[in-house]
Design an enzyme around this catalytic site. Sequence first.
Site, PDB file in Angstrom:
ATOM      1  N   ARG A   1      96.355 -83.150 126.057  1.00 23.67           N
ATOM      2  CA  ARG A   1      95.377 -83.427 124.997  1.00 23.67           C
ATOM      3  C   ARG A   1      95.198 -84.940 124.929  1.00 23.67           C
ATOM      4  O   ARG A   1      95.900 -85.689 125.599  1.00 23.67           O
ATOM      5  CB  ARG A   1      95.748 -82.792 123.647  1.00 23.67           C
ATOM      6  CG  ARG A   1      97.197 -82.586 123.325  1.00 23.67           C
ATOM      7  CD  ARG A   1      97.998 -83.827 123.080  1.00 23.67           C
ATOM      8  NE  ARG A   1      97.350 -84.711 122.155  1.00 23.67           N
ATOM      9  CZ  ARG A   1      97.542 -86.012 122.106  1.00 23.67           C
ATOM     10  NH1 ARG A   1      98.379 -86.599 122.941  1.00 23.67           N
ATOM     11  NH2 ARG A   1      96.907 -86.770 121.247  1.00 23.67           N
ATOM     12  N   GLY A   2      94.251 -85.355 124.066  1.00 21.66           N
ATOM     13  CA  GLY A   2      93.878 -86.769 124.061  1.00 21.66           C
ATOM     14  C   GLY A   2      92.669 -86.925 124.976  1.00 21.66           C
ATOM     15  O   GLY A   2      92.668 -86.405 126.098  1.00 21.66           O
ATOM     16  N   ALA A   3      91.646 -87.634 124.464  1.00 21.01           N
ATOM     17  CA  ALA A   3      90.360 -87.661 125.164  1.00 21.01           C
ATOM     18  C   ALA A   3      90.457 -88.095 126.639  1.00 21.01           C
ATOM     19  O   ALA A   3      89.996 -87.372 127.531  1.00 21.01           O
ATOM     20  CB  ALA A   3      89.391 -88.559 124.382  1.00 21.01           C
TER      21      ALA A   3
ATOM     22  N   ARG B   1      86.849 -77.944 125.543  1.00 23.96           N
ATOM     23  CA  ARG B   1      86.907 -78.554 124.205  1.00 23.96           C
ATOM     24  C   ARG B   1      85.609 -79.343 124.009  1.00 23.96           C
ATOM     25  O   ARG B   1      85.181 -80.046 124.933  1.00 23.96           O
ATOM     26  CB  ARG B   1      88.118 -79.487 124.053  1.00 23.96           C
ATOM     27  CG  ARG B   1      89.466 -78.763 124.111  1.00 23.96           C
ATOM     28  CD  ARG B   1      90.620 -79.680 123.711  1.00 23.96           C
ATOM     29  NE  ARG B   1      90.705 -79.866 122.272  1.00 23.96           N
ATOM     30  CZ  ARG B   1      91.525 -80.743 121.683  1.00 23.96           C
ATOM     31  NH1 ARG B   1      92.314 -81.513 122.416  1.00 23.96           N
ATOM     32  NH2 ARG B   1      91.553 -80.849 120.365  1.00 23.96           N
TER      33      ARG B   1
ATOM     34  N   GLN C   1     100.662 -84.190 115.925  1.00 23.66           N
ATOM     35  CA  GLN C   1     100.711 -85.048 117.125  1.00 23.66           C
ATOM     36  C   GLN C   1     101.450 -86.355 116.834  1.00 23.66           C
ATOM     37  O   GLN C   1     102.043 -86.946 117.735  1.00 23.66           O
ATOM     38  CB  GLN C   1      99.295 -85.381 117.621  1.00 23.66           C
ATOM     39  CG  GLN C   1      98.576 -84.229 118.291  1.00 23.66           C
ATOM     40  CD  GLN C   1      97.708 -83.465 117.324  1.00 23.66           C
ATOM     41  OE1 GLN C   1      97.998 -83.409 116.130  1.00 23.66           O
ATOM     42  NE2 GLN C   1      96.650 -82.863 117.813  1.00 23.66           N
TER      43      GLN C   1
ATOM     44  N   ASP D   1      87.695 -90.014 120.009  1.00 21.94           N
ATOM     45  CA  ASP D   1      87.304 -88.926 120.918  1.00 21.94           C
ATOM     46  C   ASP D   1      85.863 -89.054 121.383  1.00 21.94           C
ATOM     47  O   ASP D   1      85.514 -88.578 122.465  1.00 21.94           O
ATOM     48  CB  ASP D   1      87.536 -87.575 120.245  1.00 21.94           C
ATOM     49  CG  ASP D   1      89.022 -87.278 120.226  1.00 21.94           C
ATOM     50  OD1 ASP D   1      89.694 -87.730 119.285  1.00 21.94           O
ATOM     51  OD2 ASP D   1      89.517 -86.652 121.185  1.00 21.94           O
TER      52      ASP D   1
ATOM     53  N   ASN E   1      87.307 -88.964 115.586  1.00 19.03           N
ATOM     54  CA  ASN E   1      88.723 -88.982 115.994  1.00 19.03           C
ATOM     55  C   ASN E   1      89.442 -87.913 115.176  1.00 19.03           C
ATOM     56  O   ASN E   1      88.832 -87.210 114.350  1.00 19.03           O
ATOM     57  CB  ASN E   1      89.330 -90.375 115.775  1.00 19.03           C
ATOM     58  CG  ASN E   1      90.703 -90.504 116.422  1.00 19.03           C
ATOM     59  OD1 ASN E   1      90.879 -90.155 117.594  1.00 19.03           O
ATOM     60  ND2 ASN E   1      91.698 -90.958 115.682  1.00 19.03           N
ATOM     61  N   LYS E   2      90.734 -87.787 115.413  1.00 21.46           N
ATOM     62  CA  LYS E   2      91.542 -86.753 114.765  1.00 21.46           C
ATOM     63  C   LYS E   2      91.292 -86.683 113.265  1.00 21.46           C
ATOM     64  O   LYS E   2      91.183 -87.716 112.600  1.00 21.46           O
ATOM     65  CB  LYS E   2      93.024 -87.042 115.055  1.00 21.46           C
ATOM     66  CG  LYS E   2      94.021 -86.076 114.468  1.00 21.46           C
ATOM     67  CD  LYS E   2      93.763 -84.640 114.853  1.00 21.46           C
ATOM     68  CE  LYS E   2      93.692 -84.422 116.341  1.00 21.46           C
ATOM     69  NZ  LYS E   2      93.091 -83.101 116.710  1.00 21.46           N
TER      70      LYS E   2
HETATM   71  O1  MRU Z   1      93.402 -82.789 119.399  1.00 19.03           O
HETATM   72  P1  MRU Z   1      93.922 -83.939 120.197  1.00 19.03           P
HETATM   73  O2  MRU Z   1      95.415 -84.088 120.125  1.00 19.03           O
HETATM   74  O3  MRU Z   1      93.405 -83.935 121.614  1.00 19.03           O
HETATM   75  O4  MRU Z   1      93.311 -85.229 119.492  1.00 19.03           O
HETATM   76  C1  MRU Z   1      93.537 -86.490 120.051  1.00 19.03           C
HETATM   77  C2  MRU Z   1      92.965 -87.611 119.273  1.00 19.03           C
HETATM   78  O5  MRU Z   1      92.290 -87.419 118.289  1.00 19.03           O
HETATM   79  C3  MRU Z   1      93.187 -88.999 119.806  1.00 19.03           C
HETATM   80  O6  MRU Z   1      93.255 -89.921 118.777  1.00 19.03           O
HETATM   81  C4  MRU Z   1      92.014 -89.370 120.737  1.00 19.03           C
HETATM   82  O7  MRU Z   1      91.814 -88.390 121.709  1.00 19.03           O
HETATM   83  C5  MRU Z   1      92.220 -90.667 121.386  1.00 19.03           C
HETATM   84  S1  MRU Z   1      93.515 -90.593 122.567  1.00 19.03           S
HETATM   85  C6  MRU Z   1      93.646 -92.015 123.405  1.00 19.03           C
END
Ligand code: MRU
Length: 327
Positions: A52-54, A86, A188, A229, A239-240
């Site tokens: 996970r993470g963009a 996603r 996370q 994201d 973002n999250k």
């Molecule tokens: O749902 P996730 O864990 O994929 O969400 C991740 C985030 O929101 C991060 O802050 C974002 O992807 C940036 S990661 C460098």
Amino acid sequence: MSIEEKLNFKTLEWHSNHLKLIDQTLLPDKLEYIECRETNDFVQAIKKLVVRGAPAIGCTAAYGIALAAKKGENLEQTANVLKNARPTAVNLAWAVERMMKLTSTEAGGPEALEQEAIAIHNEDAEMCRRMGKNGDKLIKDDCRILTHCNAGALATGGIGTALAVIYTAKFGGKNISVWVDETRPILQGARLTAWELGRAGVPHTLICDNMAASLIGNNCVDCVITGADRIAANYDVANKIGTYNLAVLCQYHKIPFYVAAPSSTFDFECPNGQSIIIENRADKEITAVKGQVIAPKGVNVFNPAFDVTPHELVTAIITEKETIRPV
Ligand code: MRU
């Protein structure tokens, strides 16, 4: 010793016939890996947040297409399922489109696609290093930074985005401490960011998300840094979920709210945050914690995984090229 060496783990590792991924659903209890060998392995790993993470999901999808090409599979179909795994992080669609653009040229054979996926991964690692250096210029000695979710090495092909800034400042000799938002619903921050910062030896303190206002109000936080994201053309930032709360708090209490993101996170076709699709995830992410049910059976649940912070609240966006001030 480089920051990568200090962290001493690889979120993604390409092995020519499979992609090895840390299974992030098991952290921090176990550091175990899965191997993606079929397109469906890649899709499920992205959907279930094994990876996970963009930026990390973008790199994963690129390897998924490279592997499908080696096996002579239908790449349009592969691209389609990967891209739709996603919806919010644009890095996923960006990486898939970059790979597919190559397939439409004469040079777009399996070997070239494998090299392109490796290039996407390496470029991401380099962008992380550069973001770290650019962001470091904004960080003063003795800075107390609050971060949300995980925007570290676990979320990218390198040392992270928000955490790259923190690592660069810390290992460049600054005295840094980090408040880590636990990041409900699926933690996370508690599970991943605290694990990463612990491995790197960065001083940090875990807090519940609802403590941020009180800490900021009591002058215990100097700035907030998060990842992103998707960043729209007007610099609104998805973002999250919970990021927007922090940006509002920062403005009220007059401390900087920084976003660190590589250019692959910008979507200039998206005019503003209202046009960003926000992923809704399963109810059970909220009604249970690690399989333990915590809410009445059948309760109504709303579980958007991301929110949008209007650009007016963003002090600066740190990219690998420059630092953008949206207002
Ligand atoms: O749902 P996730 O864990 O994929 O969400 C991740 C985030 O929101 C991060 O802050 C974002 O992807 C940036 S990661 C460098």
